[in-house]
Design an enzyme around this catalytic site. Structure first.
Site, PDB file in Angstrom:
ATOM      1  N   ASP A   1       0.833  -1.199   0.000  1.00 16.66           N
ATOM      2  CA  ASP A   1       0.000   0.000   0.000  1.00 16.66           C
ATOM      3  C   ASP A   1       0.874   1.257   0.000  1.00 16.66           C
ATOM      4  OD1 ASP A   1      -2.549   1.580   0.586  1.00 16.66           O
ATOM      5  OD2 ASP A   1      -1.353   2.024   2.354  1.00 16.66           O
TER       6      ASP A   1
ATOM      7  N   GLU B   1      -2.260  -5.299  -3.276  1.00 17.64           N
ATOM      8  CA  GLU B   1      -1.259  -4.571  -2.488  1.00 17.64           C
ATOM      9  C   GLU B   1      -0.225  -5.528  -1.899  1.00 17.64           C
ATOM     10  OE1 GLU B   1      -3.796  -0.669  -1.030  1.00 17.64           O
ATOM     11  OE2 GLU B   1      -3.818  -2.469   0.222  1.00 17.64           O
TER      12      GLU B   1
END
Length: 222
Positions: free
Chosen positions: A42, A114
């Site tokens: 992320d 992610e």
């Protein structure tokens, strides 16, 4: 899980297959799940997308860049990338989660993307992970949305009023109903320089205010 198929979809072959396994393992399957990799991915995704936008759009304002980055890294977009990579069938889940169809939830698929970014970073290096992001997001980075369309209703209403030298709108909570874990808000939006007023509802105060602002914009347009 057929690793060769996954490598082909990703356009990347892992040297440490254990990292790929971890990136594709939901917490319902026990220890060794993807959440730490998700945290890493992320952070890198936000940085890379920000850098790409900065380089490609030299005349864009900070606000426009921020809105475009948010659109490119939000759950909906990540879910679309996961579908492009056909990840739904590759996610490893525990029995109860598998029966409930969790693996098809957009949030889980977004987390998996992610985690894969984080796994590529650890398996290779920053430039390789950056290349994967730019490749997986290639079409979305070419067809960037108009920043104006990404502004939320409250921002658009405030700018509409400021452009006409009118005061900011006023918001007031009229009612909060429902149990603490499922509250429902009713909010009024009123213009300070006349009697125009509308209402909006939502599952949060912010959401209700956004809906009220949207209703006021429609009223002003009319």
């Amino acid at each position: 899980m057929n690793r060769e198929h996954i490598y082909k979809r990703l356009g990347y072959r892992f040297r440490d297959a254990a990292l790929l396994e971890q990136a594709l393992t939901h917490r319902s399957a026990g220890r060794g799940h993807y959440e730490r990799l998700e945290f890493l991915g992320d952070s890198l995704l936000n940085f890379v997308v920000a850098e790409v936008l900065y380089r490609r759009l030299p005349d864009a304002s900070e606000g426009d860049l921020t809105r475009m980055r948010a659109a490119l890294v939000r759950e909906e977009t990540l879910g679309g990338v996961a579908n492009d990579l056909a990840l739904a069938d590759a996610v490893q889940l525990g029995g109860s989660a598998l029966k409930s169809g969790v693996y098809r939830r957009r949030s889980v698929l977004a987390d998996t993307v992610e985690a894969l970014i984080g796994a590529v970073l650890l398996d290779a290096d920053l430039e390789t992970a950056r290349a994967c992001i730019e490749r997986w997001w290639a079409d979305r980075l070419v067809t960037l949305p108009d920043p104006e369309t990404l502004k939320d209703p409250k921002t658009r209403l405030q700018e509409w009023l400021q452009g006409r030298s009118r005061p900011r709108p006023e918001y007031a909570v009229l009612e909060v109903s429902g149990p603490p874990h499922r509250q429902h808000f009713r909010v009024a939006c009123q213009l300070a320089d006349n009697d125009a007023a509308v209402e909006g509802t939502g599952a949060s105060r912010r959401g209700a205010e956004q809906n009220a602002a949207r209703a006021m914009l429609e009223k002003l347009d009319a």
